[in-house]
Design a protein around this motif. Structure first.
Motif, PDB file in Angstrom:
ATOM      1  N   LEU A 162      -0.601   6.403   7.015  1.00 22.44           N
ATOM      2  CA  LEU A 162       0.390   6.851   6.033  1.00 22.44           C
ATOM      3  C   LEU A 162       0.818   8.309   6.183  1.00 22.44           C
ATOM      4  CD1 LEU A 162      -1.825   8.240   4.102  1.00 22.44           C
ATOM      5  CD2 LEU A 162      -1.606   6.214   2.688  1.00 22.44           C
ATOM      6  N   ASP A 163      -0.029   9.162   6.694  1.00 21.52           N
ATOM      7  CA  ASP A 163       0.383  10.565   6.869  1.00 21.52           C
ATOM      8  C   ASP A 163       1.416  10.701   7.986  1.00 21.52           C
ATOM      9  OD1 ASP A 163      -1.892   9.709   8.449  1.00 21.52           O
ATOM     10  OD2 ASP A 163      -1.906  11.727   9.293  1.00 21.52           O
ATOM     11  N   ARG A 164       1.627   9.619   8.743  1.00 18.90           N
ATOM     12  CA  ARG A 164       2.599   9.637   9.850  1.00 18.90           C
ATOM     13  C   ARG A 164       3.940   9.041   9.427  1.00 18.90           C
ATOM     14  NH1 ARG A 164      -2.496   7.777  13.116  1.00 18.90           N
ATOM     15  NH2 ARG A 164      -3.099   9.765  14.072  1.00 18.90           N
ATOM     16  N   PHE A 165       4.073   8.653   8.145  1.00 22.68           N
ATOM     17  CA  PHE A 165       5.349   8.164   7.628  1.00 22.68           C
ATOM     18  C   PHE A 165       6.144   9.358   7.084  1.00 22.68           C
ATOM     19  CE2 PHE A 165       2.965   4.108   5.873  1.00 22.68           C
ATOM     20  CZ  PHE A 165       2.631   3.743   7.171  1.00 22.68           C
ATOM     21  N   ASP A 176       5.555  12.939   8.277  1.00 28.29           N
ATOM     22  CA  ASP A 176       6.281  13.302   9.500  1.00 28.29           C
ATOM     23  C   ASP A 176       7.767  13.028   9.273  1.00 28.29           C
ATOM     24  OD1 ASP A 176       7.492  13.492  11.932  1.00 28.29           O
ATOM     25  OD2 ASP A 176       6.217  12.017  12.941  1.00 28.29           O
ATOM     26  N   PRO A 177       8.586  14.079   9.152  1.00 25.02           N
ATOM     27  CA  PRO A 177      10.008  13.845   8.840  1.00 25.02           C
ATOM     28  C   PRO A 177      10.736  13.044   9.907  1.00 25.02           C
ATOM     29  CG  PRO A 177       9.588  16.173   9.340  1.00 25.02           C
ATOM     30  CD  PRO A 177       8.254  15.497   9.294  1.00 25.02           C
ATOM     31  N   ALA A 178      10.184  12.992  11.129  1.00 25.95           N
ATOM     32  CA  ALA A 178      10.851  12.264  12.214  1.00 25.95           C
ATOM     33  C   ALA A 178      10.442  10.789  12.246  1.00 25.95           C
ATOM     34  CB  ALA A 178      10.509  12.919  13.553  1.00 25.95           C
ATOM     35  N   SER A 179       9.539  10.385  11.366  1.00 24.64           N
ATOM     36  CA  SER A 179       9.017   9.012  11.431  1.00 24.64           C
ATOM     37  C   SER A 179      10.099   7.979  11.144  1.00 24.64           C
ATOM     38  CB  SER A 179       7.886   8.853  10.411  1.00 24.64           C
ATOM     39  OG  SER A 179       7.427   7.516  10.421  1.00 24.64           O
ATOM     40  N   ALA A 180      10.002   6.838  11.836  1.00 23.19           N
ATOM     41  CA  ALA A 180      10.909   5.709  11.564  1.00 23.19           C
ATOM     42  C   ALA A 180      10.484   4.956  10.299  1.00 23.19           C
ATOM     43  CB  ALA A 180      10.912   4.764  12.754  1.00 23.19           C
ATOM     44  N   VAL A 181       9.274   5.226   9.809  1.00 25.47           N
ATOM     45  CA  VAL A 181       8.811   4.581   8.573  1.00 25.47           C
ATOM     46  C   VAL A 181       9.200   5.502   7.419  1.00 25.47           C
ATOM     47  CG1 VAL A 181       6.878   3.509   7.369  1.00 25.47           C
ATOM     48  CG2 VAL A 181       6.839   3.702   9.871  1.00 25.47           C
ATOM     49  N   ARG A 182      10.259   5.145   6.707  1.00 27.48           N
ATOM     50  CA  ARG A 182      10.819   6.024   5.686  1.00 27.48           C
ATOM     51  C   ARG A 182      10.486   5.464   4.306  1.00 27.48           C
ATOM     52  NH1 ARG A 182      12.936   9.578   8.734  1.00 27.48           N
ATOM     53  NH2 ARG A 182      13.575  10.866   6.985  1.00 27.48           N
ATOM     54  N   ILE A 183       9.820   6.289   3.499  1.00 23.53           N
ATOM     55  CA  ILE A 183       9.359   5.843   2.184  1.00 23.53           C
ATOM     56  C   ILE A 183       9.959   6.777   1.124  1.00 23.53           C
ATOM     57  CG2 ILE A 183       7.329   5.376   0.738  1.00 23.53           C
ATOM     58  CD1 ILE A 183       7.235   3.672   3.249  1.00 23.53           C
ATOM     59  N   ALA A 184      10.814   6.199   0.290  1.00 23.34           N
ATOM     60  CA  ALA A 184      11.470   6.998  -0.763  1.00 23.34           C
ATOM     61  C   ALA A 184      11.554   6.136  -2.021  1.00 23.34           C
ATOM     62  CB  ALA A 184      12.858   7.439  -0.306  1.00 23.34           C
ATOM     63  N   PRO A 185      10.450   6.042  -2.760  1.00 21.35           N
ATOM     64  CA  PRO A 185      10.491   5.213  -3.964  1.00 21.35           C
ATOM     65  C   PRO A 185      11.445   5.794  -5.003  1.00 21.35           C
ATOM     66  CG  PRO A 185       8.431   6.455  -3.831  1.00 21.35           C
ATOM     67  CD  PRO A 185       9.151   6.690  -2.544  1.00 21.35           C
ATOM     68  N   ASN A 186      11.934   4.913  -5.855  1.00 23.28           N
ATOM     69  CA  ASN A 186      12.701   5.362  -7.020  1.00 23.28           C
ATOM     70  C   ASN A 186      11.722   6.141  -7.903  1.00 23.28           C
ATOM     71  OD1 ASN A 186      13.841   5.533  -9.553  1.00 23.28           O
ATOM     72  ND2 ASN A 186      14.721   3.478  -9.484  1.00 23.28           N
ATOM     73  N   TRP A 187      11.921   7.448  -7.966  1.00 21.68           N
ATOM     74  CA  TRP A 187      10.920   8.329  -8.585  1.00 21.68           C
ATOM     75  C   TRP A 187      11.255   8.611 -10.041  1.00 21.68           C
ATOM     76  CZ3 TRP A 187       6.453   9.580  -6.318  1.00 21.68           C
ATOM     77  CH2 TRP A 187       5.644  10.500  -6.993  1.00 21.68           C
ATOM     78  N   ARG A 235      10.875  -1.399   6.952  1.00 22.89           N
ATOM     79  CA  ARG A 235       9.763  -0.431   6.983  1.00 22.89           C
ATOM     80  C   ARG A 235       8.490  -1.067   7.545  1.00 22.89           C
ATOM     81  NH1 ARG A 235      10.010  -0.252   0.591  1.00 22.89           N
ATOM     82  NH2 ARG A 235       8.472  -1.827   0.106  1.00 22.89           N
ATOM     83  N   THR A 236       8.304  -2.371   7.334  1.00 19.84           N
ATOM     84  CA  THR A 236       7.110  -3.016   7.900  1.00 19.84           C
ATOM     85  C   THR A 236       7.229  -3.099   9.417  1.00 19.84           C
ATOM     86  OG1 THR A 236       6.859  -4.283   5.869  1.00 19.84           O
ATOM     87  CG2 THR A 236       5.607  -5.050   7.784  1.00 19.84           C
ATOM     88  N   GLN A 237       8.434  -3.449   9.887  1.00 19.51           N
ATOM     89  CA  GLN A 237       8.657  -3.510  11.338  1.00 19.51           C
ATOM     90  C   GLN A 237       8.372  -2.140  11.964  1.00 19.51           C
ATOM     91  OE1 GLN A 237      10.554  -6.628  12.964  1.00 19.51           O
ATOM     92  NE2 GLN A 237       8.945  -5.762  14.237  1.00 19.51           N
ATOM     93  N   ALA A 238       8.852  -1.093  11.313  1.00 16.46           N
ATOM     94  CA  ALA A 238       8.643   0.268  11.844  1.00 16.46           C
ATOM     95  C   ALA A 238       7.153   0.638  11.802  1.00 16.46           C
ATOM     96  CB  ALA A 238       9.466   1.275  11.041  1.00 16.46           C
ATOM     97  N   ALA A 239       6.456   0.226  10.751  1.00 24.80           N
ATOM     98  CA  ALA A 239       5.020   0.541  10.641  1.00 24.80           C
ATOM     99  C   ALA A 239       4.205  -0.243  11.666  1.00 24.80           C
ATOM    100  CB  ALA A 239       4.531   0.254   9.225  1.00 24.80           C
ATOM    101  N   ILE A 240       4.645  -1.455  11.986  1.00 25.89           N
ATOM    102  CA  ILE A 240       3.966  -2.242  13.026  1.00 25.89           C
ATOM    103  C   ILE A 240       4.149  -1.554  14.377  1.00 25.89           C
ATOM    104  CG2 ILE A 240       4.086  -4.418  14.321  1.00 25.89           C
ATOM    105  CD1 ILE A 240       4.663  -5.821  11.603  1.00 25.89           C
ATOM    106  N   ALA A 241       5.368  -1.081  14.648  1.00 26.48           N
ATOM    107  CA  ALA A 241       5.625  -0.366  15.915  1.00 26.48           C
ATOM    108  C   ALA A 241       4.752   0.890  15.989  1.00 26.48           C
ATOM    109  CB  ALA A 241       7.111  -0.003  16.014  1.00 26.48           C
ATOM    110  N   LEU A 242       4.617   1.587  14.868  1.00 23.66           N
ATOM    111  CA  LEU A 242       3.778   2.792  14.834  1.00 23.66           C
ATOM    112  C   LEU A 242       2.307   2.424  15.080  1.00 23.66           C
ATOM    113  CD1 LEU A 242       3.457   5.839  14.227  1.00 23.66           C
ATOM    114  CD2 LEU A 242       3.325   5.259  11.796  1.00 23.66           C
ATOM    115  N   ALA A 243       1.861   1.317  14.459  1.00 24.38           N
ATOM    116  CA  ALA A 243       0.461   0.895  14.627  1.00 24.38           C
ATOM    117  C   ALA A 243       0.177   0.475  16.075  1.00 24.38           C
ATOM    118  CB  ALA A 243       0.141  -0.254  13.663  1.00 24.38           C
TER     119      ALA A 243
END
Ligand code: SAM
Length: 354
Positions: A162-165, A176-187, A235-243
């Motif tokens: 998660l620190d790499r998202f 990591d601002p360059a990560s393909a896993v982008r997480i921006a919940p409705n805050w 985001r799951t596809q991107a996280a799988i690629a990262l993993a």
């Protein structure tokens, strides 16, 4: 289509149809609604459903079935049905019924669906990191130390990275601002503290760990995400690629056994044990052993060697369907417990109390 599903399977599919519609997945809801009207009794799938031995809802049978269909569609094996899937316009029930009947009429496809029903669904929701990371920022703001991460019930271990998202948490950026896993919940609520996440160690455990580097496992993981939810799929596809690029250290085992065997505190590091939508699946004895071990180790913690327990779980009786985000910290003065907020079960929104 003639009926072949038992009353309890029909009821489960109808219940899942309402559930999906309420959770913003109208297409998956329509699939369940149409499947509830029946599956060809001559098909293997129809026979399987008619003779389902267990409780269909407890066994997540509707999710197994919609997962099987999504899996075929994603694999290019059901072009007729695929033409009706999002992002196509919402089909009518008659069109869906005809496409499904066409599938069950092909023996190899029917056999593949029936076989897919054998295993329970297993998911790994990366969006939950949108609730976990603001809590980690809060922790860093308290201790000022790097983190050693230990995840229980980690599934494929996607959230061990998660620190790499890349996060946008109410305007506070993290990871990591360059990560393909982008997480921006409705805050909702005040932003979390801005702090630098430094992870010096990470490890996870699951009773049935998934190896996301195996394409077949990854496709199954993707198939259980509702086809109506493109942002979850992306985001799951991107996280799988990262993993695949940075495999999460994941062990097979029971959460309590693993914790008792492996967890230790270290100087100058905050040791974090965390889990999301996992504790409810641990047997009560395992839950008690996890809590007992944390309390025991916590009693030895100091400001130099703190222990934290972070969880995003459905454990708030006042909010039974909205997971609570809780943080406990031991650093020499007993347990400092904090309810940090609530969130959507997939992390779509975060209601931050701070
Ligand atoms: C609903 S999934 C959640 C997975 C992940 N935490 C997430 O948020 O996406 C629950 C996970 O707990 C795991 N699990 C269930 N019992 C367990 C146990 N006794 N020890 C370790 N993991 C367990 C399951 O295999 C599954 O991967």
């Amino acid at each position: 289509m003639s009926l072949a599903v038992s009353g309890k399977v029909t009821a489960a599919l109808e219940q899942q149809a309402r559930f999906c519609a309420a959770l913003g997945a109208p297409f998956t809801g329509a699939l369940c609604r149409v499947l509830a009207t029946g599956v060809d009794p001559a098909s293997l799938t129809g026979q399987r459903l008619a003779a389902w031995p267990g409780e269909p809802m407890t066994d997540a049978l509707p999710m197994r079935l919609t997962g099987a269909l999504h899996w075929l569609v994603r694999g290019g094996r059901a072009p007729g049905l695929a033409a009706l899937y999002p992002p196509a316009a919402m089909p009518d029930d008659a069109g869906l019924a005809a496409a499904l009947a066409g599938l069950f009429a092909v023996p190899a496809i029917d056999a593949a669906i029936a076989a897919f029903l054998d295993s329970p669904p297993q998911t790994n929701e990366v969006g939950r990191s949108g609730a976990l990371v603001p809590a980690l920022l809060t922790l860093v703001a308290k201790t000022g130390q790097p983190l050693a991460l230990n995840e229980l019930g980690a599934s494929a271990g996607l959230n061990l990275n998660l620190d790499r998202f890349a996060f946008d948490l109410g305007g506070v950026t993290a990871g990591d601002p360059a990560s393909a896993v982008r997480i921006a919940p409705n805050w909702q609520g005040p932003p979390p503290p801005a702090a630098a996440l430094q992870v010096v160690a990470r490890a996870g455990v699951d009773i049935a760990p998934l190896d996301a580097s195996d394409p077949a496992v990854a496709e199954r993981l993707m198939a259980f995400i509702w086809a109506d939810q493109p942002e979850r799929l992306t985001r799951t596809q991107a996280a799988i690629a990262l993993a695949r690029a940075v495999p999460p250290p994941l062990e097979k085992g029971d959460a309590a056994d693993w914790l008792e065997r492996t967890l230790s505190l270290a100087d100058g590091v905050t040791t974090v044990v965390y889990h999301s939508i996992a504790f409810q699946y641990f047997p009560p004895t395992v839950q008690a052993r996890v809590m007992g071990h944390l309390a025991k180790l916590g009693a030895t913690a100091t400001p130099q060697r703190p222990l934290a327990w972070l969880r995003m779980e459905m454990d708030d009786p006042a909010n039974p369907t909205t997971p609570a985000i809780r943080l406990s910290l031991w650093r020499g003065n007993g347990e400092e417990a904090q309810l940090l907020g609530h969130c959507h079960a997939h992390g779509t929104f975060v209601q931050w109390a701070g």
